[in-house]
Scaffold this active site. Structure first.
Site, PDB file in Angstrom:
ATOM      1  N   ASN A  54      -3.717  -2.881  -7.668  1.00 30.41           N
ATOM      2  CA  ASN A  54      -4.835  -3.727  -7.340  1.00 30.41           C
ATOM      3  C   ASN A  54      -5.488  -3.025  -6.241  1.00 30.41           C
ATOM      4  O   ASN A  54      -6.807  -2.940  -5.681  1.00 30.41           O
ATOM      5  CB  ASN A  54      -4.814  -5.141  -6.740  1.00 30.41           C
ATOM      6  N   TYR A  55      -4.587  -2.186  -5.078  1.00 32.93           N
ATOM      7  CA  TYR A  55      -5.329  -1.603  -3.963  1.00 32.93           C
ATOM      8  C   TYR A  55      -5.324  -0.153  -3.725  1.00 32.93           C
ATOM      9  O   TYR A  55      -6.228   0.306  -3.028  1.00 32.93           O
ATOM     10  CB  TYR A  55      -4.586  -2.386  -2.847  1.00 32.93           C
ATOM     11  N   ILE A  56      -4.270   0.432  -4.209  1.00 35.15           N
ATOM     12  CA  ILE A  56      -3.997   1.821  -4.332  1.00 35.15           C
ATOM     13  C   ILE A  56      -4.919   2.458  -5.413  1.00 35.15           C
ATOM     14  O   ILE A  56      -4.818   2.285  -6.549  1.00 35.15           O
ATOM     15  CB  ILE A  56      -2.750   2.389  -4.343  1.00 35.15           C
ATOM     16  N   SER A  96      -5.540   2.610  -0.155  1.00 37.37           N
ATOM     17  CA  SER A  96      -5.658   3.796  -0.885  1.00 37.37           C
ATOM     18  C   SER A  96      -5.969   5.049   0.333  1.00 37.37           C
ATOM     19  O   SER A  96      -5.367   6.104   0.125  1.00 37.37           O
ATOM     20  CB  SER A  96      -6.923   3.812  -1.429  1.00 37.37           C
TER      21      SER A  96
END
Length: 877
Positions: A834-836, A629
């Site tokens: 899932n991650y950003i 992110s």
């Protein structure tokens, strides 16, 4: 050994060379525990028969590295050679590692390699992160009137002062924690304090009665909002849901069980050793599991899959009496190779074809009937609000496939009965009725749980839960908190990185191992890993790496090769700090060998306990979310995207790809990738042919246009030779015929539904004449070399406008194809979902005026509804 990058061989870590070639190299080979030189026996006597891990953890764990016992002069020399300059290696790094263009998706003619750009960009991003962290803390310090602010602070009130919790993190000038008195003790002695602390922290919020009152008030407001059909914007109240009580009232209708097994028709049999056999109903059902999937070669050609299936199949056969031939004689089924499942497969294949061939109206009616039957289970009432339920269907029995190289693939997943299912529901709510003749295992009123039902599956003994759908308030709050936790980490990332860089040289082995593990987790996105049982898949993460999973290639390359999450192989070749390389070499020293732990003084719980001292709730997995992110946020901040929507989407994907490369979110190229690219190129060629044909129509309208624009303008592209043109024309004619047939069938279905007479086959024949005319037209064009103008009132201007539109479509498809090719080794979906932080995608969408549909599917738009509605283009991570 110098690698040419710097005098001491240091390089910048951070970009891996995953799936790179493993060539012959000088590596640290494992030393055996045998008596090769006659001196190894002394090691055994020193440890009194204990393993390396036991001996070192219990007897030498509290000693500095410099004072650990050496067992021979040879061992002393080896230790001296590897550690002599241990403290002389600078922690700062300046030069980037090298990687090939193919490995990162850059073009070969690029002036500056993308890897070099990304390394430079990563250093800038990391420096920006450190600056941001200091700025935030200074602002907080200033806001409190110059008093030292607590290093970590939860948004919810807590009775326990955080200053007391933070005490263990205070450090002396020499870098060793003074207050953490058990940091050099064996792991087994640390377990009790961890448990006590967790318990104290978990019970603290429960003391606040104030929070409960607030929740009840909000529940009443929610009911009113539901009646008024107003939107509930829970994300505007981040304090909601911080307590342990997740709901006050809960009503639902339970779960949907799969239909009972229907026996095969009498003529469909399993053939054993050439003899058709009749099986008991239970055994026949298991046989159909395998027989129905013979077309899944990936599974049925897997020896492990076949072995596990046949073991379970024979166990059921033993219980049910095996098979019977046509005369009723028992046929013992003992050899998998003699089993012929083909008749079963052919039956199921024919049934699938029948279902596929059903008229659209009938398919629609069947779906409507299914939806109507399942409608009561699709929603629940959660604190008076209607919420969609996610997986309310109990999984049907079948064969477990698993992911990757799962050791239990092929085993029989048994049918789940109501007697195995526990229902979670409100005390005042009506308990759903179980199927006739059955009863639920248990009824619970767990207000701290967000599950509606649960049961234990038989393969891995894991518990399956029925939860709310991804677009529900509860799931949305879970995602929100996950990304907010990552945002909070930006306040502390500089201290964490500074501490682990210092501890890489710590005199205490436990500190050095922990620092190395955090370095790998932060820099290369390794998962922390947990201990596995003997019957579970041999999957590992950072803390559970074994001797054989790490290969060291001087001067500072580390090769990881192990089964990661979901039993998928993780292979990565990375450049690391010289100190990290030396540490791993120490951690692999003899007498360690295969199956010994690399990090033998570290567990995941101990690692997370340490991280929690920086910030409440910080665990190893937060680093993956934070790094992705934060990196994306920095890239988007400097981005200037313009052009068409397709070009802007490509800009976003380029940034996403950089995130995936820098954060090591990679994947292997799929088997279908080449075929997919080929199809896209074929579509582009089809459009280019259409442009050429349109240009020929311009000549038909105005014969002088060829002289005006030049002959080159009207030439057929070189790649599209006459053989290609004829093959393409044939495909166009066949496509036209298929369209006509489908339209005819659809029209007939509509007439039938309305009670009118269906059209006769003669009508279809008449309609197909259009395709025949197109075929004749192509033959004439090929013969004469001329294309007659089509359409009403054809003019040169109209054809030029058509060509412009076609060229724009070609350009858009080219961009999409390049995008797909660039991303073939990068898991963009994994990063984006899932991650950003999804709010960053929303910022891009609003800032550059790109429809959010270009980034999120309907399902993802529902899942991230909170993100779409909660930020504008000026929001910052």
């Amino acid at each position: 050994m110098n690698n040419g990058n710097s005098p001491n061989g240091d390089v910048d870590p951070g970009v891996s060379i995953r799936n790179g070639p493993v060539e012959e190299m000088d590596v640290d080979t494992p030393q055996v525990n045998g008596n090769t030189n006659g001196k190894r026996k002394s090691r055994g006597s020193l440890t009194n028969g204990k393993s390396y891990k036991e001996a070192s953890s219990s007897e030498e764990d509290d000693k500095p590295l410099s004072k650990r016992r050496r067992t021979s002069q040879q061992a002393k020399k080896a230790q001296a050679n590897s550690d002599s300059d241990l403290d002389d290696v600078p922690l700062a790094v300046t030069k980037p590692p090298k990687a090939t263009a193919a490995q990162i998706g850059e073009s070969s003619d690029s002036d500056t390699p993308l890897t070099a750009k990304l390394i430079k960009e990563k250093k800038v991003i990391e420096k920006a992160a450190e600056k941001e962290a200091r700025t935030i803390r200074n602002q907080e310090k200033k806001a409190t009137g110059g008093k030292r602010k607590q290093a970590v602070k939860e948004e919810s009130d807590d009775d326990v002062p955080l200053a007391k919790k933070k005490a263990p993190a205070r450090k002396a000038a020499n870098g060793v924690k003074k207050d953490e008195s058990d940091s050099d003790a064996p792991i087994i002695k640390k377990k009790q304090p961890v448990k006590t602390k967790v318990k104290a922290e978990s019970t603290a919020p429960a003391k606040k009665g104030k929070g409960k009152v607030k929740k009840e008030e909000e529940t009443e407001q929610d009911r009113e909002a539901e009646e008024e059909e107003d939107e509930y914007r829970w994300w505007e109240d981040p304090t909601k849901g911080d307590g342990t009580k997740k709901w006050t009232t809960l009503e639902h209708n339970g779960v949907v069980f799969p239909p009972e097994y229907e026996p095969l028709p009498s003529h469909v049999k399993l053939i054993y050793d050439g003899i058709p056999v009749t099986l008991h109903k239970d055994a026949e059902e298991v046989a159909t599991f395998y027989g129905s999937m013979l077309n899944s070669t990936h599974n049925v050609e897997n020896p492990t899959f076949n072995k596990n299936f046949f073991e379970d199949f024979t166990a059921i056969l033993d219980k049910t009496g095996h098979g019977k031939d046509k005369n009723g004689n028992t046929v013992k089924i003992k050899s998998f190779e003699k089993c012929n499942f083909k008749p079963i497969f052919e039956y199921f294949d024919a049934e699938r074809a029948k279902k596929k061939a059903l008229p659209a109206a009938e398919k629609k009616a069947l779906k409507a009937a299914k939806d109507e039957a399942e409608a009561p289970y699709m929603y629940c009432m959660w604190d008076g609000r209607k919420q969609k339920v996610g997986n309310f269907r109990v999984e049907p029995p079948g064969l477990f496939r698993g992911r990757g190289e799962h050791p239990k693939t092929g085993k029989v997943k048994k049918r789940v009965l109501p007697e195995q299912v526990t229902i979670n529901i409100g005390k005042e709510a009506k308990v759903p009725e179980p199927p006739a003749g059955h009863q639920w295992k248990e009824i619970k009123h767990d207000q701290e749980g967000t599950w509606l039902a649960m049961w234990q599956e038989n393969i891995n003994g894991a518990y399956k839960y029925v939860m709310l759908a991804a677009n529900s308030d509860i799931k949305g709050q879970s995602d929100y908190k996950k990304f907010e936790k990552a945002r909070e980490l930006k306040k502390h990332i500089d201290r964490i990185r500074k501490d682990y860089q210092r501890d890489l040289k710590s005199e205490k082995m436990v500190d050095r191992q922990r620092a190395t593990a955090i370095y790998l987790i932060d820099q290369f996105a390794l998962r922390a890993g947990n201990e596995k049982g003997e019957d579970e898949a041999d999957t590992v993460g950072c803390c559970s790496l074994k001797f054989q999973h790490v290969t060291l290639k001087p001067p500072n390359t580390v090769i990881f090769d192990f089964l990661g999450k979901d039993s998928i192989r993780f292979y990565d070749e990375v450049k690391v700090d010289q100190q990290v390389f030396k540490n791993l070499k120490i951690f692999k020293k003899a007498p360690k060998g295969e199956n010994d732990d690399i990090f033998d003084r570290l567990t995941t719980s101990a690692l997370n306990k340490h991280l929690n001292s920086y910030m409440p709730g910080l665990t190893a997995k937060v680093f993956r979310t934070y790094n992705a992110s934060w990196t994306m946020a920095r890239l988007l901040k400097e981005m200037k995207s313009s052009g068409t929507i397709a070009e802007k989407v490509k800009d976003y994907n380029n940034a996403n790809r950089e995130v995936a490369i820098l954060c090591n979110h990679k994947r292997t190229v799929t088997a279908s990738h080449a075929n997919s690219i080929e199809k896209m190129q074929e579509k582009i060629n089809g459009l280019r042919y259409q442009v050429w044909r349109t240009k020929q129509m311009m000549i038909d309208v105005d014969s002088k246009i060829k002289k005006k624009k030049g002959a080159e303008y009207f030439e057929l592209p070189e790649e599209l030779d006459q053989d290609w043109v004829k093959a393409h024309q044939e495909s166009l004619v066949e496509e036209k015929r298929q369209q006509i047939r489908k339209k005819f069938e659809k029209d007939n279905e509509k007439l039938k539904a309305e009670g009118e007479k269906e059209m006769k086959p003669k009508e279809l024949e008449e309609r197909l004449e259009v395709a025949d005319e197109l075929e004749a037209k192509f033959k004439k064009e090929n013969k004469t070399g001329k294309v007659e103008a089509e359409g009403k009132g054809p003019t040169v201007e109209k054809f030029e406008a058509q060509i412009d539109k076609l060229n724009q479509r070609i350009e858009n498809m080219r961009i999409q194809m390049e995008d797909k090719e660039d991303n073939k080794e990068v898991a963009l979906g994994t990063s984006k979902i899932n991650y950003i932080d999804p709010r960053l995608t929303v910022v891009f969408s609003k800032k550059f005026n790109v429809p959010i549909e270009k980034f999120f599917s309907k399902t993802l738009r529902e899942k991230f509804d909170w993100a779409i509605k909660s930020v504008d283009e000026n929001w910052e991570f």
